[in-house]
Enzyme design. Structure first.
Site, PDB file in Angstrom:
ATOM      1  CE  LYS A  17      -2.464  -0.418   3.534  1.00  0.00           C
ATOM      2  NZ  LYS A  17      -1.959  -1.613   4.176  1.00  0.00           N
ATOM      3  CB  CYS A 381      23.465   7.224  13.819  1.00  0.00           C
ATOM      4  SG  CYS A 381      22.936   7.790  15.300  1.00  0.00           S
ATOM      5  CD  GLN A 385      27.624   7.679  18.972  1.00  0.00           C
ATOM      6  OE1 GLN A 385      27.260   6.827  19.739  1.00  0.00           O
ATOM      7  NE2 GLN A 385      26.658   8.692  18.995  1.00  0.00           N
ATOM      8  CG  HIS A 520      19.917   8.599  10.733  1.00  0.00           C
ATOM      9  ND1 HIS A 520      20.229   7.325  10.867  1.00  0.00           N
ATOM     10  CD2 HIS A 520      19.877   8.912  12.036  1.00  0.00           C
ATOM     11  CE1 HIS A 520      20.497   6.908  11.902  1.00  0.00           C
ATOM     12  NE2 HIS A 520      20.385   7.798  12.815  1.00  0.00           N
ATOM     13  CD  GLU A 522      20.110   6.833   7.075  1.00  0.00           C
ATOM     14  OE1 GLU A 522      19.780   6.066   8.209  1.00  0.00           O
ATOM     15  OE2 GLU A 522      20.928   7.420   6.923  1.00  0.00           O
TER      16      GLU A 522
END
Length: 548
Positions: A17, A381, A385, A520, A522
């Site tokens: 959907k 992220c 680190q 982030h 992406e």
């Protein structure tokens, strides 16, 4: 005022959907209309922020800091329209709002019921921003017949009655199973699904039918007759080699025309699908292949890293190469004596985000392998680190470097805290304060934050600017007090928050491509506008493949 398109599902879940909604939004845009897409989820969590990726897949984050369903990522990738907090709601949020109002006395002592109070709350949510766009597409999670979804179905039924005639239509997505023994597509499950929907008071205007093969004319006519839709409004949705074929495939089947016909919009503007034709051409006519290892802790469910997988595809589109992403469980790297056999043969290594200590030693070893072997590395992220922890241990000599997060899990201090829990930061003109003991959903730095890049750095060259804005979702930060010593040892802090307190990007000068980012990237990548970091990361992988 917006016209509303409600997308529902039946027969089975996970039919697509979200993809169908996103592709329809892209097709309406191609005809010159403005769109916004929304997701209504029946689960009782307030949002997916505290749900395990194994439960729900990726948590998508908006600029304004909302933690949402991963379908909003599809919406953004296909339409380029930045999602907002008001584009996602769950039953948990709806009930929470209703109960807060009841406690405040907003209902003046009345008995609180699903109808009208819960359904009214849902309808109020649907009205946000209705004057801003031409079409509002609203996807209802789950399938018709699910008990938890009933308030949403009732709300959209009422909403269609409240609006002027012709202002709302309903698109129903179902499955046509293929029976190999008889060589038939079976229409009965779809008929029953539509019957269930009609029993609620909703009559679908368009049927989208997932199938393994084209729908024969006889079955199409049967569906139209028994489901009370026009034959041209029965749309086949077959499996595709790439999800980015969906706009072209749905247009060929006539989905956008069927929707416009249902709204009685005639003549309809002709679509301009050139950008989608270019995307599909680049995917199917790639001029090479690169292999990227994704070293993560949720690799059993690829939807946990959905946006990363798609952003890598976008990087491949930008470079006209196919990106073959392979998933490596970081816990395997925790225990293997020699990790080289697991990582050799890849043209690049990506270490994504995550929470908790499990699998982190494997991520640190992956960063060490990439740094020493000169393999392109992108840490996102927690991946950034762990790259900083690796450099602290092996370049700076802090052999016990680690994170405050891991000590909190263990209940004892074991590490020098290179990574620590930030308790206060600036958000615009406001000072935000957090405690580790706060609710899980309230301890993170969420949404879009600005960063300043160091002029002349690799990051600044990739972005072609020194001022950027990216989306965050994390609780812990790299301790800026280690900056000078780390830079002396070879790790450059090339991006910082505007106040200089929070490291945002690190890189290794002289390495073919080694970058870690606290945010982030992406989440903002699109097939027709690949994120510059992913485009350049895949370019570096492409260059690496030529050296092998």
């Amino acid at each position: 005022m917006a016209r509303y398109i409600f997308i529902t599902g039946g027969v089975v879940s996970s039919l697509g959907k979200g993809l169908a909604s996103a592709a329809l939004g892209a097709l309406l845009q191609a005809r010159g209309y403005s769109v916004r897409l929304r997701k209504l989820d029946p689960y009782l969590n307030v949002d997916p922020g505290t749900m395990s990726p194994f439960e729900h897949g990726e948590v998508f984050v908006t600029d304004d800091g909302a933690e949402t369903d991963l379908d909003l990522g599809h919406y953004e990738r296909f339409t380029g329209v930045a999602a907002r907090r008001t584009d996602s709601v769950s039953s948990g949020r709806i009930y929470s709002n209703v109960l807060e109002k009841e406690r405040r006395g907003d209902y003046l002592g009345r008995t609180i019921q699903v109808i009208p109070h819960v359904t009214n709350e849902i309808k109020d949510f649907l009205k946000f921003g209705e004057d801003e766009v031409d079409f509002m597409l609203c996807e209802i999670g789950g399938t018709v017949g699910d008990i938890e979804g009933l308030p949403f179905f009732e709300a959209i039924r009422q909403f269609g009655q409240d609006k002027p005639r012709g202002q709302c239509i309903y698109v129903h997505l179902t499955l046509l199973p293929y029976m190999a023994a008889s060589g038939e597509l079976k229409t009965k499950p779809t008929q029953h699904s539509v019957k269930e929907l009609r029993s609620i008071g909703i009559a679908p205007d368009v049927l989208v039918c997932r199938s393994e093969m084209p729908i024969p004319p006889k079955e199409r006519e049967k569906l139209a007759l028994f489901c009370n839709v026009r034959p041209e409004a029965v749309i086949a949705a077959q499996d595709l080699r790439s999800i980015y074929e969906a706009p072209l495939a749905y247009h060929k089947e006539g989905l956008d025309q069927a929707v416009l016909d249902a709204f009685m919009i005639s003549p309809a503007p002709k679509p301009n699908l050139s950008k989608w034709e270019d995307v599909v051409d680049r995917i199917h006519n790639a001029e090479g292949e690169v292999k990227v290892a994704i070293v993560g802790k949720y690799t059993q469910l690829e939807d946990a890293y959905k946006s990363i997988a798609e952003a890598l595809t976008h990087g491949g589109i930008a470079n006209r190469v196919k990106v073959r992403a392979e998933w490596i469980d970081s816990e395997r790297l925790d225990t293997e004596v020699d990790i080289a056999p697991l990582l050799e043969g890849y043209n690049a290594i990506l270490v994504p985000g995550g929470f908790g200590e499990r699998g982190t030693e494997g991520k640190i070893r992956a960063a060490h392998f990439a740094r020493e072997r000169q393999v392109p590395y992108l840490g996102i992220c927690l991946g950034m680190q762990m790259a900083v922890v690796e450099a602290s241990r092996n370049l700076l000599g802090l052999t016990d470097a680690g994170s405050e997060e891991f000590d909190r899990e263990a209940g004892a201090q074991r590490y020098t805290h290179v990574i620590y829990h930030l308790k206060e930061w600036l958000e615009g003109n406001r000072t935000i304060k957090r405690e580790v003991s706060d609710d899980k959903g309230g301890t993170m730095r969420l949404g879009a934050y600005n960063a300043t890049l160091v002029a002349g750095s690799q990051a600044a060259a990739i972005y072609d600017t020194t001022s950027i804005s990216e989306r965050h979702r994390h609780r812990y930060e790299v301790d800026i007090t280690y900056r000078d010593k780390l830079e002396e040892s070879g790790l450059k802090f090339s991006g910082l928050s505007p106040d200089g307190r929070l490291p945002e990007i690190v890189e290794i000068p002289g390495h073919p491509w080694f970058i870690g980012v606290q945010f982030h990237p992406e989440l903002k990548s699109k097939p027709f506008a690949p994120h510059p970091l992913f485009a350049d990361f895949v370019r570096a992988a492409k260059d690496q493949s030529r050296l092998v």
